[in-house]
Design a protein around this motif. Structure first.
Motif, mmCIF file in Angstrom:
data_model
loop_
_atom_site.group_PDB
_atom_site.id
_atom_site.type_symbol
_atom_site.label_atom_id
_atom_site.label_comp_id
_atom_site.label_asym_id
_atom_site.label_seq_id
_atom_site.Cartn_x
_atom_site.Cartn_y
_atom_site.Cartn_z
ATOM 1 N N UNK A 25 -41.673 -11.936 -24.197
ATOM 2 C CA UNK A 25 -40.742 -11.342 -23.230
ATOM 3 C C UNK A 25 -40.310 -9.960 -23.718
ATOM 4 N N UNK A 26 -40.083 -9.044 -22.789
ATOM 5 C CA UNK A 26 -39.677 -7.695 -23.179
ATOM 6 C C UNK A 26 -38.325 -7.674 -23.886
ATOM 7 N N UNK A 27 -38.185 -6.679 -24.753
ATOM 8 C CA UNK A 27 -36.909 -6.427 -25.419
ATOM 9 C C UNK A 27 -36.358 -5.136 -24.827
ATOM 10 N N UNK A 28 -35.141 -5.217 -24.313
ATOM 11 C CA UNK A 28 -34.493 -4.030 -23.749
ATOM 12 C C UNK A 28 -33.179 -3.794 -24.478
ATOM 13 N N UNK A 29 -32.811 -2.531 -24.561
ATOM 14 C CA UNK A 29 -31.534 -2.165 -25.155
ATOM 15 C C UNK A 29 -30.561 -1.825 -24.023
ATOM 16 N N UNK A 30 -29.336 -2.295 -24.178
ATOM 17 C CA UNK A 30 -28.302 -2.051 -23.176
ATOM 18 C C UNK A 30 -27.121 -1.374 -23.858
ATOM 19 N N UNK A 31 -26.913 -0.120 -23.498
ATOM 20 C CA UNK A 31 -25.837 0.688 -24.075
ATOM 21 C C UNK A 31 -24.550 0.475 -23.288
ATOM 22 N N UNK A 32 -23.544 -0.088 -23.940
ATOM 23 C CA UNK A 32 -22.294 -0.379 -23.234
ATOM 24 C C UNK A 32 -21.381 0.844 -23.100
ATOM 25 N N UNK A 33 -21.744 1.960 -23.725
ATOM 26 C CA UNK A 33 -20.892 3.152 -23.606
ATOM 27 C C UNK A 33 -20.814 3.629 -22.158
ATOM 28 N N UNK A 34 -21.805 3.245 -21.347
ATOM 29 C CA UNK A 34 -21.800 3.631 -19.928
ATOM 30 C C UNK A 34 -20.600 3.050 -19.179
ATOM 31 N N UNK A 35 -19.983 2.016 -19.730
ATOM 32 C CA UNK A 35 -18.848 1.369 -19.072
ATOM 33 C C UNK A 35 -17.509 1.729 -19.715
ATOM 34 N N UNK A 36 -17.537 2.695 -20.631
ATOM 35 C CA UNK A 36 -16.318 3.138 -21.304
ATOM 36 C C UNK A 36 -15.871 4.472 -20.721
ATOM 37 N N UNK A 58 -31.157 -8.098 -13.278
ATOM 38 C CA UNK A 58 -32.258 -7.248 -13.744
ATOM 39 C C UNK A 58 -32.722 -7.623 -15.154
ATOM 40 N N UNK A 59 -31.934 -8.409 -15.864
ATOM 41 C CA UNK A 59 -32.287 -8.802 -17.233
ATOM 42 C C UNK A 59 -32.904 -10.198 -17.302
ATOM 43 N N UNK A 60 -33.232 -10.764 -16.158
ATOM 44 C CA UNK A 60 -33.844 -12.099 -16.123
ATOM 45 C C UNK A 60 -35.120 -12.132 -16.961
ATOM 46 N N UNK A 61 -35.171 -13.121 -17.867
ATOM 47 C CA UNK A 61 -36.353 -13.322 -18.695
ATOM 48 C C UNK A 61 -36.562 -12.286 -19.779
ATOM 49 N N UNK A 62 -35.576 -11.445 -20.037
ATOM 50 C CA UNK A 62 -35.711 -10.416 -21.064
ATOM 51 C C UNK A 62 -34.837 -10.743 -22.270
ATOM 52 N N UNK A 89 -28.965 -14.977 -17.503
ATOM 53 C CA UNK A 89 -30.209 -14.310 -17.140
ATOM 54 C C UNK A 89 -31.132 -14.005 -18.323
ATOM 55 N N UNK A 90 -30.578 -13.551 -19.421
ATOM 56 C CA UNK A 90 -31.380 -13.103 -20.563
ATOM 57 C C UNK A 90 -31.915 -14.283 -21.375
ATOM 58 N N UNK A 91 -33.083 -14.103 -21.973
ATOM 59 C CA UNK A 91 -33.636 -15.114 -22.889
ATOM 60 C C UNK A 91 -32.813 -15.188 -24.166
ATOM 61 N N UNK A 92 -32.489 -14.010 -24.700
ATOM 62 C CA UNK A 92 -31.730 -13.918 -25.947
ATOM 63 C C UNK A 92 -30.894 -12.645 -25.904
ATOM 64 N N UNK A 93 -29.783 -12.665 -26.633
ATOM 65 C CA UNK A 93 -28.871 -11.522 -26.677
ATOM 66 C C UNK A 93 -28.440 -11.324 -28.123
ATOM 67 N N UNK A 94 -28.484 -10.086 -28.588
ATOM 68 C CA UNK A 94 -27.940 -9.759 -29.901
ATOM 69 C C UNK A 94 -27.123 -8.476 -29.793
ATOM 70 N N UNK A 95 -26.219 -8.300 -30.721
ATOM 71 C CA UNK A 95 -25.548 -7.016 -30.846
ATOM 72 C C UNK A 95 -26.361 -6.227 -31.855
ATOM 73 N N UNK A 97 -29.870 -3.191 -32.162
ATOM 74 C CA UNK A 97 -30.971 -2.498 -31.504
ATOM 75 C C UNK A 97 -32.181 -3.415 -31.348
ATOM 76 N N UNK A 98 -33.298 -2.839 -30.917
ATOM 77 C CA UNK A 98 -34.515 -3.632 -30.722
ATOM 78 C C UNK A 98 -34.962 -4.308 -32.020
ATOM 79 N N UNK A 99 -34.799 -3.603 -33.124
ATOM 80 C CA UNK A 99 -35.204 -4.173 -34.410
ATOM 81 C C UNK A 99 -34.356 -5.403 -34.742
ATOM 82 N N UNK A 100 -33.055 -5.318 -34.484
ATOM 83 C CA UNK A 100 -32.172 -6.472 -34.720
ATOM 84 C C UNK A 100 -32.601 -7.650 -33.853
ATOM 85 N N UNK A 101 -33.016 -7.357 -32.623
ATOM 86 C CA UNK A 101 -33.488 -8.417 -31.741
ATOM 87 C C UNK A 101 -34.775 -9.026 -32.282
ATOM 88 N N UNK A 102 -35.702 -8.187 -32.711
ATOM 89 C CA UNK A 102 -36.951 -8.698 -33.271
ATOM 90 C C UNK A 102 -36.692 -9.601 -34.472
#
Length: 168
Positions: A25-36, A58-62, A89-95, A97-102
């Motif tokens: 499944x794809x790994x995407x980064x979500x920047x929360x600064x957009x909501x600050x 939009x994060x289904x299966x990611x 929606x997401x398969x997995x969530x971490x705080x 970056x992509x490397x931390x998710x991997x």
């Protein structure tokens, strides 16, 4: 004339390839600064309202890595709150970056493997990869392989670097 024998193909070497466990499944980064506010200030009421109205589907299966690109000082609950919206929606969530998710995904996958298959065998921890396997994952893998393997080498059969040999 002597027959050419492929000693590598005829050996009892077992190859452990971390690429086989790379997430599908794809790994995407979500920047929360957009909501600050101005990317730095968390106004709780506005933040909650924005999260409530965001298109999380939009994060289904990611696999989603949450981070904040700015140096905002955030309350400890910030990422947890965002995760509650992502979780359905997401398969997995971490705080991180992509490397931390991997790293997180590999830790889960490695914990499921029965390494006894490699018991008392010479093992090659395959080093060449077409996918971005983090070096830290090799450290995780060698710890498991060392517990059971007779020997562990790194690389390819034609040019392996010895890492461990039982009894030495």
């Amino acid at each position: 004339m002597d027959e050419i024998v492929n000693k590598v193909a005829n050996s009892k070497l077992e190859v452990f390839d971390l690429e086989d466990y790379f997430p599908k499944a794809p790994i995407v980064e979500l920047d929360i600064s957009q909501w600050l506010l101005e990317g730095f200030i968390l106004k709780e009421k506005d933040f909650r309202e924005t999260l409530k109205n965001y298109e999380w589907q939009q994060f289904s299966g990611q696999n989603v890595a949450l981070f904040c690109v700015t140096d905002a000082i955030l309350p400890a609950w910030t990422y947890s709150l965002v995760a509650t919206y992502l979780a359905p929606f997401a398969n997995a969530i971490v705080q991180g970056d992509k490397k931390a998710m991997l790293l997180s995904l590999y830790q889960k996958e490695l914990s499921k493997i029965d390494f006894q298959f490699y018991a008392d065998k010479p093992v090659i921890l395959k080093g060449c990869s077409n996918k971005p396997v983090p070096n830290e994952v090799y450290v995780l893998a060698i710890q498991e392989l060392q517990k059971v393997g007779r020997s562990v080498m790194f690389g390819e059969a034609c040019s392996a670097v010895p890492l461990y040999k039982k009894g030495k």
